[in-house]
Write an enzyme that holds these catalytic residues in place. Structure first.
Site: not given
Length: 243
Positions: A78, A80, A91, A207
């Site tokens: 999701d 920031y 990202f 991740h």
């Protein structure tokens, strides 16, 4: 726009101008569904009560990377949840923002893997340059409440983003899917069930978060995904991504 809430969502529904027809059709069908109507009502209600929601452009990834231009898919979770951070690309952070830890690890791995010098230590965390080359930077939830990570993660966005992944996987044009972490890897079933073995390049790793980037079984650091993608593209006589 308030200085302390840059990139906040001001209007709902947001603009879908500039969307390629394939994306526009998928979005139109979703917003007419029960899940889409419910999500829209939740976001409208949250804004009406003064909640701060990011980003201002939830569909930026789709606007920058038309369906027929997608060559690589990178799935995030999701957006920031701080002011000025989320700009609608997984990202990626807005102009002038400090590079977050996960993105810093991504840049470090690109540099280790390909030799391409990355903007480590400076405020250049926008990945618009990747999106414009056909890298779809798609979060699985497209909005979030200020200071509340994953706050919209079960509001219905995943239904839409699953549909987007399904459409991409079913497309005749081969694509590279970079699946980092369990959340992204859960989409593997959509990709493999809708395409012949080997049609798409599917690469998996942990991740890039500092919590998992170095851990087994598939450490992100050292995964070599960026070089593998460019080798795969070169084998198809396609331009590499300038990471």
């Amino acid at each position: 726009m308030f200085a302390d809430n840059r990139l906040r969502l001001e209007n709902w529904p947001p603009s879908v101008g500039g969307l390629a027809p394939a994306w526009a059709r998928l979005l139109a069908a979703y917003w007419q569904s029960d899940v889409g109507v419910d999500l829209s009502q939740k976001i409208s209600a949250a804004l009406a009560t003064g909640k701060t929601i990011y980003p201002s452009t939830p569909f930026k990834a789709l606007q920058l990377t038309p369906f027929d231009k997608v060559r690589v898919v990178i799935l995030g979770q999701d957006p920031y949840h701080g002011p000025g951070q989320a700009e609608g690309l997984a990202f990626s952070v807005g102009e002038g923002q400090k590079i977050p830890p996960s993105l810093r690890n991504i840049f470090k791995e690109v540099q280790r893997d390909t030799g391409a010098v990355q903007p480590l230590g400076v405020h250049e965390g926008s990945l618009v340059r990747w999106a414009e080359q056909g890298v779809l930077l798609l979060n699985t939830a497209l909005t979030v409440e200020d200071a509340q990570p994953a706050s919209h993660s079960k509001w219905g966005w995943e239904v839409l983003t699953d549909q987007l992944v399904v459409a991409l996987a079913a497309d005749a044009q081969p694509k590279a899917f970079l699946l980092w972490g369990g959340h992204a890897q859960s989409k593997t079933v959509h990709i493999e069930s809708l395409s012949k073995p080997g049609h798409h390049l599917v690469l998996r790793a942990n991740h890039p978060s500092p919590l998992s980037a170095l851990r087994p079984p598939l450490p992100f650091m050292g995964c070599g995904h960026f070089g593998q993608v460019n080798q795969w593209l070169a084998a198809q006589n396609k331009k590499p991504i300038v990471w």
